[in-house]
Design a protein around this motif. Structure first.
Motif, short mmCIF file in Angstrom:
data_model
loop_
_atom_site.label_atom_id
_atom_site.label_comp_id
_atom_site.label_asym_id
_atom_site.label_seq_id
_atom_site.Cartn_x
_atom_site.Cartn_y
_atom_site.Cartn_z
N VAL A 186 30.84 10.32 3.71
CA VAL A 186 30.07 9.41 2.87
C VAL A 186 30.91 8.94 1.69
CG1 VAL A 186 28.12 9.28 1.28
CG2 VAL A 186 27.81 10.30 3.54
N GLU A 187 31.64 9.87 1.10
CA GLU A 187 32.51 9.51 -0.03
C GLU A 187 33.55 8.48 0.37
OE1 GLU A 187 34.00 10.26 -4.09
OE2 GLU A 187 32.18 10.89 -3.09
N ALA A 188 34.12 8.63 1.54
CA ALA A 188 35.13 7.69 2.01
C ALA A 188 34.54 6.30 2.18
CB ALA A 188 35.72 8.17 3.34
N ARG A 189 33.34 6.25 2.74
CA ARG A 189 32.69 4.95 2.93
C ARG A 189 32.36 4.29 1.59
NH1 ARG A 189 29.64 7.84 7.06
NH2 ARG A 189 30.46 7.31 9.13
N VAL A 344 33.51 3.78 -9.52
CA VAL A 344 33.07 4.49 -8.33
C VAL A 344 34.26 4.86 -7.46
CG1 VAL A 344 31.78 4.24 -6.17
CG2 VAL A 344 30.77 3.46 -8.32
N ARG A 345 35.18 3.94 -7.30
CA ARG A 345 36.34 4.20 -6.44
C ARG A 345 37.20 5.33 -6.97
NH1 ARG A 345 41.45 2.04 -6.78
NH2 ARG A 345 40.87 0.36 -8.20
N ARG A 346 37.27 5.47 -8.28
CA ARG A 346 38.16 6.46 -8.87
C ARG A 346 37.48 7.79 -9.20
NH1 ARG A 346 42.29 5.13 -13.25
NH2 ARG A 346 42.89 7.17 -12.47
N VAL A 365 43.24 3.81 -0.44
CA VAL A 365 43.65 3.64 0.95
C VAL A 365 42.44 3.24 1.76
CG1 VAL A 365 45.47 5.35 0.78
CG2 VAL A 365 43.18 6.09 1.41
N GLY A 366 42.69 2.85 2.98
CA GLY A 366 41.61 2.39 3.83
C GLY A 366 40.72 3.54 4.26
N ALA A 373 42.38 12.04 6.25
CA ALA A 373 42.88 13.05 5.31
C ALA A 373 41.83 14.11 5.04
CB ALA A 373 43.27 12.36 3.98
N MET A 374 40.56 13.72 5.05
CA MET A 374 39.50 14.69 4.78
C MET A 374 39.23 15.59 5.97
SD MET A 374 36.79 12.46 2.61
CE MET A 374 36.71 11.20 3.87
N GLU A 375 39.62 15.14 7.15
CA GLU A 375 39.36 15.93 8.33
C GLU A 375 40.37 17.07 8.48
OE1 GLU A 375 35.92 14.21 9.44
OE2 GLU A 375 36.94 15.80 10.51
N ARG A 376 41.49 16.96 7.72
CA ARG A 376 42.54 17.98 7.85
C ARG A 376 42.07 19.29 7.28
NH1 ARG A 376 46.09 13.76 5.58
NH2 ARG A 376 46.99 12.60 7.30
#
Length: 376
Positions: A186-189, A344-346, A365-366, A373-376
């Motif tokens: 959710v954060e990434a979106r 919000v982005r930062r 980043v996209g 990166a979050m899945e790692r």
């Protein structure tokens, strides 16, 4: 997710400082109304000639009444929040937004942007224009201007109070605004949507913002853009008005350049030409606070010109200067949207609730890269 000790001590929705600041501001507003009404203080609104002030038509009595009502209502709202009456949450939130809106629409006018513009150019052109520094100081300390500054502060105070009250009602963290439905994906979106929104807002705002310097910078070359040739010739005899006009146009260009930092890499990490600071992280507040103030001033200028045009000759609508100054309201909206998107982005990991992701060290980043990166 485990609940931290800080979260237990200050559960989501509780921000002790916000209602106290709102209470203090409201008490001063109430005191101003009493002082104005009793004749103990000079009424701090223009009643004969104002920069889009509503009180030129409404009169000083309306200013007294407005300050008394806002101060009294603000005190009551703040005390309700401090009392912890949760059942009034939505009503208090709505009333807080209304307080911010009324303070802006009623008391904040175009002189706020004019003052900011002259403040920016004073260190550069002040020494070339005799008396400019003294005139700036006199204007700054004028009761009508101090009133605008005070109620502009009120817009920000009540806007923040309403925002945190909204988070309280929704059970979100008072510091970062994330709620229990937060996930890394959710954060990434959210970050990606903020990035896209910011790019659109900055692009639109920059296009509109260029209207004013296009009308002022040609003065440097003797071209009377947006000005009657005879009036322009009179202005050039001393050159002072030309210097000020070009300076204000240059300040608008500087504003466009700074606004681009809300979406470009150098708005996150200082660029190579910042000697000794290259690569350093830009504090979020360093961008958000000035951009918020400027967006408020731009919106006030647009509102003021609408008021003045309603009282002026209809032919002024065809004046290019009118279009340039009205467009500042659009610029203000775009800058406000871009500022929110940047904040919000930062957002990084919250120290209070523990939700969030580490802030990216460069431009955003996209979605695919960040999610990976979050899945790692």
């Amino acid at each position: 997710m485990t609940v931290s000790n800080a979260e237990r001590a200050h559960p989501p929705g509780v921000l002790p400082s916000a209602p106290w600041v709102a209470l203090a501001w409201s008490a001063v507003a109430l005191g101003l109304g009493i002082g104005w009404g009793a004749g103990l203080l000079p009424v701090g609104v223009p009643t004969e000639d104002g920069f889009g002030s509503l009180f030129v038509a409404a009169g000083a009595g309306a200013a007294v009444a407005a300050s008394l009502v806002m101060g009294g209502l603000g005190v009551v709202l703040s005390l309700v929040v401090l009392s912890g009456r949760a059942r009034w949450g939505r009503a208090v939130e709505f009333a807080s937004w209304a307080m911010a809106g009324v303070a802006f629409l009623v008391f904040v006018d175009g002189q706020l942007l004019a003052w900011l513009g002259y403040t920016m150019i004073l260190p550069v052109v002040g020494w070339t224009v005799p008396g400019l520094a003294g005139a700036w100081l006199e204007a700054t300390l004028r009761p009508t201007h101090l009133t605008v500054l005070f109620f502009a502060l009120g817009v920000l105070v009540w806007g923040v109070a309403a925002l945190y009250r909204r988070r309280a009602v929704g059970g979100a963290c008072p510091r970062c605004g994330r709620d229990g439905h937060w996930t890394p994906r959710v954060e990434a979106r959210v970050r990606e949507r903020a990035r896209r929104t910011g790019v659109v807002a900055v692009t639109a705002g920059s296009a509109v913002a260029l209207v004013y310097p296009v009308l002022r910078l040609p003065w440097l070359f003797g071209i009377p853009m947006g000005m009657d040739p005879e009036v322009f010739e009179e202005m050039t005899r001393t050159g002072e008005h030309i210097v000020v006009g070009v300076g204000l146009g240059s300040a608008a260009l500087a504003g466009v350049a700074l606004m681009s930092g809300l979406v470009l890499r150098w708005g996150v990490r200082l660029p190579w030409w910042t000697l000794g600071l290259a690569g350093s992280r830009v504090p979020v507040s360093l961008a958000v606070v000035p951009a918020t103030v400027v967006s408020l001033a731009l919106l006030a200028m647009g509102r003021s010109w609408l008021v003045m045009l309603g009282e002026a000759d209809p032919t002024r609508w065809s004046d290019p200067n009118t279009f340039a100054l009205l467009s500042m309201g659009v610029w203000g909206v775009a800058l406000a949207v871009a500022t929110v998107a940047y904040a919000v982005r930062r957002r990084s990991e919250c120290g209070r609730c523990g939700r969030g992701l580490a802030e990216s060290g460069t431009a955003p980043v996209g979605l695919g890269e960040e999610a990976a990166a979050m899945e790692r």
